[in-house]
Each structure stands twice: as C-alpha cells, then as structure tokens.
Design a protein around this motif. Structure first.
Motif, mmCIF file in Angstrom:
data_model
loop_
_atom_site.group_PDB
_atom_site.id
_atom_site.type_symbol
_atom_site.label_atom_id
_atom_site.label_comp_id
_atom_site.label_asym_id
_atom_site.label_seq_id
_atom_site.Cartn_x
_atom_site.Cartn_y
_atom_site.Cartn_z
ATOM 1 N N ASP A 129 0.825 -1.220 0.000
ATOM 2 C CA ASP A 129 0.000 0.000 0.000
ATOM 3 C C ASP A 129 0.851 1.258 0.000
ATOM 4 O O ASP A 129 0.503 2.247 -0.620
ATOM 5 N N PHE A 130 1.928 1.221 0.759
ATOM 6 C CA PHE A 130 2.734 2.424 0.916
ATOM 7 C C PHE A 130 4.203 2.043 1.042
ATOM 8 O O PHE A 130 4.556 1.193 1.866
ATOM 9 N N ALA A 131 5.029 2.648 0.202
ATOM 10 C CA ALA A 131 6.477 2.412 0.265
ATOM 11 C C ALA A 131 7.160 3.741 0.571
ATOM 12 O O ALA A 131 6.733 4.785 0.070
ATOM 13 N N PHE A 132 8.189 3.682 1.379
ATOM 14 C CA PHE A 132 8.967 4.904 1.621
ATOM 15 C C PHE A 132 10.447 4.562 1.624
ATOM 16 O O PHE A 132 10.848 3.430 1.917
ATOM 17 N N ARG A 161 1.259 4.363 -2.834
ATOM 18 C CA ARG A 161 2.106 5.560 -2.909
ATOM 19 C C ARG A 161 3.553 5.253 -2.533
ATOM 20 O O ARG A 161 3.813 4.336 -1.743
ATOM 21 N N PHE A 162 4.443 6.095 -3.058
ATOM 22 C CA PHE A 162 5.877 5.990 -2.748
ATOM 23 C C PHE A 162 6.379 7.371 -2.324
ATOM 24 O O PHE A 162 6.166 8.359 -3.022
ATOM 25 N N TRP A 163 7.059 7.392 -1.164
ATOM 26 C CA TRP A 163 7.642 8.634 -0.604
ATOM 27 C C TRP A 163 9.157 8.490 -0.678
ATOM 28 O O TRP A 163 9.704 7.504 -0.172
ATOM 29 N N GLU A 205 1.992 13.634 -6.118
ATOM 30 C CA GLU A 205 0.952 14.115 -5.197
ATOM 31 C C GLU A 205 1.462 15.255 -4.323
ATOM 32 O O GLU A 205 0.708 16.131 -3.955
ATOM 33 N N ARG A 206 2.742 15.180 -3.977
ATOM 34 C CA ARG A 206 3.324 16.242 -3.145
ATOM 35 C C ARG A 206 4.782 16.406 -3.511
ATOM 36 O O ARG A 206 5.469 15.400 -3.754
ATOM 37 N N ARG A 207 5.238 17.645 -3.514
ATOM 38 C CA ARG A 207 6.676 17.907 -3.732
ATOM 39 C C ARG A 207 7.071 19.038 -2.802
ATOM 40 O O ARG A 207 6.395 20.068 -2.767
ATOM 41 N N TRP A 208 8.102 18.850 -2.005
ATOM 42 C CA TRP A 208 8.558 19.933 -1.140
ATOM 43 C C TRP A 208 10.081 19.842 -1.006
ATOM 44 O O TRP A 208 10.681 18.809 -1.308
ATOM 45 N N VAL A 225 6.040 12.629 -2.838
ATOM 46 C CA VAL A 225 5.109 11.514 -2.649
ATOM 47 C C VAL A 225 4.414 11.344 -3.989
ATOM 48 O O VAL A 225 3.833 12.300 -4.518
ATOM 49 N N VAL A 226 4.537 10.134 -4.545
ATOM 50 C CA VAL A 226 3.935 9.868 -5.851
ATOM 51 C C VAL A 226 2.977 8.695 -5.725
ATOM 52 O O VAL A 226 3.174 7.795 -4.902
#
Ligand SMILES: C[S@@+](CC[C@H](N)C(=O)[O-])C[C@H]1O[C@@H](n2cnc3c(N)ncnc32)[C@H](O)[C@@H]1O
Length: 234
Positions: A129-132, A161-163, A205-208, A225-226
């Motif tokens: 579900d979620f990878a970081f 999602r991947f962070w 989804e997010r870029r900072w 976060v993509v």
C-alpha cells in the motif's frame, strides 16, 4: 552498533560496490552513516526515527502493507510497526539488516530482507500500500534508482504511494558524482529529469524542498510523494 565515533574513512569506503561499501559503513558506525553527527547520540537517533514515523503515518491506513526501502538499522520501521498490518524492511547491506534485527528486538513482526541493490523480488505484484525510502535514493546509483521506480510500480497496489527524496539539481551546487564508483555522495536530479523518470508510472501528489549539510555540502533535497498510475509502463 558501535558507540564510538569513527575516524573519517577514506572516500567513505567507495569501491563502487553498494553492498560492500554499506557493509563497511555499518561496521564502522551505522548511526553516523545513517544520520551524520549522530554517532554519539543514541537517544537523538531514536527520537529522529519517531519523528520520521509520525510524518509517514498519514499515508498508512489501518491494515496497510508497508515497505521501508533502504531501511538501515530499522530506525523508522521500528517506530511504524505498531501502526500497520505488515511491514517489510529491505536493505542492500546484510550488516545493516543484522544490526536492524538487534535494534528492533526479538518480538518484532518486521520482515527484513537483504536485496541486490536494484530489485525487490521478495515482494509480489500489487502487494504494497505504501512504500517509503528515507535518506537513501540519493545514495543509490542512477541505474538502481531507475530500477527501483520500475519495481515500485510493480509491487504497489492500485492507488499505492511511494515517498522518497533525492538532491535537487536545480537548487543545489553541482558536484560531480562518479556513478560507477561513488556509493555515498548524493545524486542530484533536475525537475525535468524527475518528471521524465516518473512519467507513465506515477503521478506526483506532493513535492517539497528541504535543506541539509554545511558549507560546500549544503544541498537542497526534493522530497516527493507519488501515486501509482495503473495504466503505466512496466
Ligand atoms: C543513509 S542510510 C538511511 C537508512 C534509513 N532509511 C533511515 O532513514 O534510517 C542509507 C541506507 O540505504 C542502504 N542502501 C544503499 N544503497 C542501497 C540500494 N541500492 N538498495 C537498498 N538499500 C541501499 C544502505 O545500506 C543504508 O542502510
């Protein structure tokens, strides 16, 4: 894990072999190579893991299957474990994973895997579900980063999602990295290059941006976060 601050090793043990180099860094002082300046700060190291896990929690629904890619000694996975159904922690270094098993202790449910530095054969298609990947994707070679993007597209569930973060080429002083030999210095990617690498597989989804390092080594990281695109290339 060593409590002593190591003498700076020559060229960070660069031999061009990710496995051998990270094993050597882990043996010298894992904490220092995971978080510069933390060799003598075991409590700060633990606290940093809790803070990182807290920021990831928003992406971990109850019942989530989670992947920590480049997990090191399990600094973050250890703190996230209680909140997710299943957590896999992967690292190229067998020595990091050995120390991670010690760090999390015998009751842990974390599933540790040593991989080849490029692929994730331990994880099935559409299973996560979620990878970081914290403090890691800028260290890996460019072919390894591209390979991981392909692999993450394979193993993430639809909507997964991947962070991750890398050095931002557009916002950092340019320094040369010998991609074949240097397994430590951060790789930088321009915005355009990142867009190209993600296109067809992930939507942003997010870029900072965050800053780190001192003097010559001060760089800007781009954090992303993509989300997995289902109609993408494989
Ligand atoms: C700076 S440490 C970060 C560890 C952990 N993510 C954390 O934040 O505590 C980088 C980690 O990435 C691992 N690593 C380096 N290259 C890798 C690769 N190609 N594939 C998987 N892990 C890798 C290293 O062994 C090391 O444990």
């Amino acid at each position: 894990m060593s409590e002593r601050k190591p003498a700076p090793p020559p060229e960070h043990f660069n031999t061009g072999d990710m496995k051998r180099d990270w094993d050597a860094r882990a043996r010298a002082c894992a904490r220092e190579y995971i978080l510069t300046g933390f060799a003598d700060q075991p409590e700060g190291f633990v606290r940093s893991g809790r803070e990182a896990a807290a920021s990831l929690l928003a992406f971990c629904a109850p019942g989530a299957v989670v992947l920590d890619l480049g997990c090191g000694v399990g600094r973050v996975a250890r703190e996230l474990e209680a909140y997710v159904a299943e957590i896999h922690a992967v690292d190229v270094s067998a020595e990091m994973i050995r120390q991670a098993r010690e760090y999390v202790g015998p009751g842990s449910r974390i599933r540790f895997h040593v991989n080849d530095g490029f692929t994730l054969p331990q994880l099935a298609v559409g299973s996560v579900d979620f990878a970081f990947s914290l403090l890691t994707m800028h260290h890996v070679t460019r072919p390894a980063f591209e390979s991981y993007l392909r692999e993450l597209h394979r193993i993430l569930k639809p909507g997964g999602r991947f962070w991750f973060s890398v050095v931002s080429r557009d916002r950092s002083p340019a320094y040369d990295v010998d991609d074949a030999r240097d397994t430590f210095t951060g790789r930088s990617y321009s915005d355009a290059e990142l867009d190209r690498l993600l296109r067809g597989r992930f939507q942003e989804e997010r870029r900072w941006f965050t800053q780190s390092g001192e003097g010559h080594w001060r760089v800007t990281y781009v954090n992303l976060v993509v989300g997995k695109l289902c109609e993408g290339a494989d």
